[in-house]
Enzyme design. Sequence first.
Site, PDB file in Angstrom:
ATOM      1  N   TYR A 170       1.050  -1.162   0.044  1.00 13.22           N
ATOM      2  CA  TYR A 170       0.151  -0.050  -0.005  1.00 13.22           C
ATOM      3  C   TYR A 170       0.800   1.221  -0.069  1.00 13.22           C
ATOM      4  CZ  TYR A 170      -3.391   3.385   1.601  1.00 13.22           C
ATOM      5  OH  TYR A 170      -4.137   4.523   1.708  1.00 13.22           O
ATOM      6  N   ASP A 196       9.384   2.548   0.109  1.00 15.34           N
ATOM      7  CA  ASP A 196       8.202   3.153   0.874  1.00 15.34           C
ATOM      8  C   ASP A 196       8.407   2.842   2.236  1.00 15.34           C
ATOM      9  OD1 ASP A 196       5.930   4.077   2.165  1.00 15.34           O
ATOM     10  OD2 ASP A 196       4.386   3.585   0.612  1.00 15.34           O
ATOM     11  N   LYS A 213       4.290   8.037   9.600  1.00 15.05           N
ATOM     12  CA  LYS A 213       3.884   7.181  10.898  1.00 15.05           C
ATOM     13  C   LYS A 213       4.786   7.566  12.086  1.00 15.05           C
ATOM     14  CE  LYS A 213       0.760   3.880   8.493  1.00 15.05           C
ATOM     15  NZ  LYS A 213       0.704   3.667   7.343  1.00 15.05           N
TER      16      LYS A 213
HETATM   17  C1  LIG Z   1       0.022   4.340   5.838  1.00 19.42           C
HETATM   18  C2  LIG Z   1       0.821   4.097   4.656  1.00 19.42           C
HETATM   19  C3  LIG Z   1       0.908   5.268   3.554  1.00 19.42           C
HETATM   20  C4  LIG Z   1      -0.088   6.184   3.367  1.00 19.42           C
HETATM   21  O1  LIG Z   1       0.109   7.112   4.561  1.00 19.42           O
HETATM   22  P1  LIG Z   1      -1.016   8.208   4.991  1.00 19.42           P
HETATM   23  O2  LIG Z   1      -0.308   8.962   6.022  1.00 19.42           O
HETATM   24  O3  LIG Z   1      -2.048   7.257   5.584  1.00 19.42           O
HETATM   25  O4  LIG Z   1      -1.376   9.035   3.643  1.00 19.42           O
HETATM   26  C5  LIG Z   1       1.759   5.145   2.310  1.00 19.42           C
HETATM   27  N1  LIG Z   1       2.555   3.911   2.381  1.00 19.42           N
HETATM   28  C6  LIG Z   1       2.584   2.968   3.356  1.00 19.42           C
HETATM   29  C7  LIG Z   1       3.842   1.872   3.362  1.00 19.42           C
HETATM   30  C8  LIG Z   1       1.783   3.025   4.773  1.00 19.42           C
HETATM   31  O5  LIG Z   1       1.887   2.143   5.470  1.00 19.42           O
END
Ligand SMILES: *Cc1c(COP(=O)(O)O)cnc(C)c1O
Length: 429
Positions: free
Chosen positions: A141, A236, A264
Amino acid sequence: MTHEVLFQRACAVIPGGVNSPVRAFNGVGGTPLYVVSGNGSRICTADGRELTDFCCSWGAMILGHAHPEVAEAVSTQARAGTTFGINTPGEVELAECLCRAVPGLERVRLVNSGTEAVMTAIRLARGVTGRKRLIKFDGCYHGHSDSMLISAGSGLLTGGTLTSLGVPRHVAEDTFVAPYNDLDAVRRILDEHGRDVAAILVEPVAANMGLVLPDPGFLAKLRRLADSCGALLIFDEVINGFRFHRSTYSAICGVQPDLYTMGKVIGGGLPLAAVGGFAVFMDRLAPLGGVYQAGTLSGNPLAVAAGLKTLELLDRDAPYPGMTARADRFAAKVNEAAAGTGTPLHVSAYKGIFTVFCADNAMRCLADTRRCDTKRYAKLFHAALDAGFYLPPSQFEVGFVSAAHTDADVDALADVIVQFCKETGRGQA
Ligand SMILES: *Cc1c(COP(=O)(O)O)cnc(C)c1O
């Protein structure tokens, strides 16, 4: 106030009653929770229950809820003003702190969400390479920008399938989707389309289809494949970054991406994320270069204060070995009971994050996760919730052990799941 009443009111004014879909409990059924406060590993719900939280705002609350020193840093900043639309010393400090901690992070730009960080990384990769196509992995994601809302289609080489209405069809043609851990699939895409690929994006440790670890050598070979065709490699690390140790997963596996995205943990529980990497690429962003990116609240002082304090405490208190040990201890207990009772249940854990898969073994890619019994997970989720534990409300997410969780916290959750195994194991099902 009961959750039913709150949810009813919410549904009248918020689509589906929630501000992010997974909170709706579609994966597990039942009425979504409302939380009024948190402290350490605990959250208090609007109907007056105390729960031990193993979701931790999807990992953002690595120090636990309402850590006194983080709260103090945020309230001090709040009294001094919450946004100016002008540079602040704190954002310089946070950028320096990130660059010191992360290999190859020569420049970093602060943004408000992981979605925004990935969107910027993609635009930058396209701007730098003059190419438009992307490769991502099924089950990873990367937020909800158009080009990332694509999953594997019928043909590997024809681009993916849209996973949302409202994304123009041509966008899917530009995003190829390979199975995670499948280098042959990446090679096949590159053989055909290598000269058009701007970037390969990957979650180094996949944490959005449940926990799935990279095969040994997978990331290193991806690095070589990206180099061989002139595409940028984007890690990511929105979940991975600062979750396993006080740096990125890149620093653990020794594979250097061109660009990182983080979020995060580095926002300390406030909306903050980052995109960064080598200066040759990052300096192509406006105002130096022609790749545009901006934000009214980017580098927001409150979020920066929370992030800086969190990174400082992660350094001072070194909670990582403890979080790792507790998740491993939990996994060992549950896996032993699952084996003993013949229950098709497997806990995958890695350095403080875990998934309780309702299946016999660990997963290697998204296709494997079809083996999971999501109905059984829903039962497990509610059994845990009834006993006072909040797990991620979906089989395909990871749980988080924070610095505030104790051995007793993880043992108590393990006991509930062991009991679940005894009652629902193969013999008794
Ligand atoms: C949570 C997440 C996102 C998106 O981040 P948001 O702050 O919710 O937009 C993108 N990449 C990864 C791997 C994630 O876990």
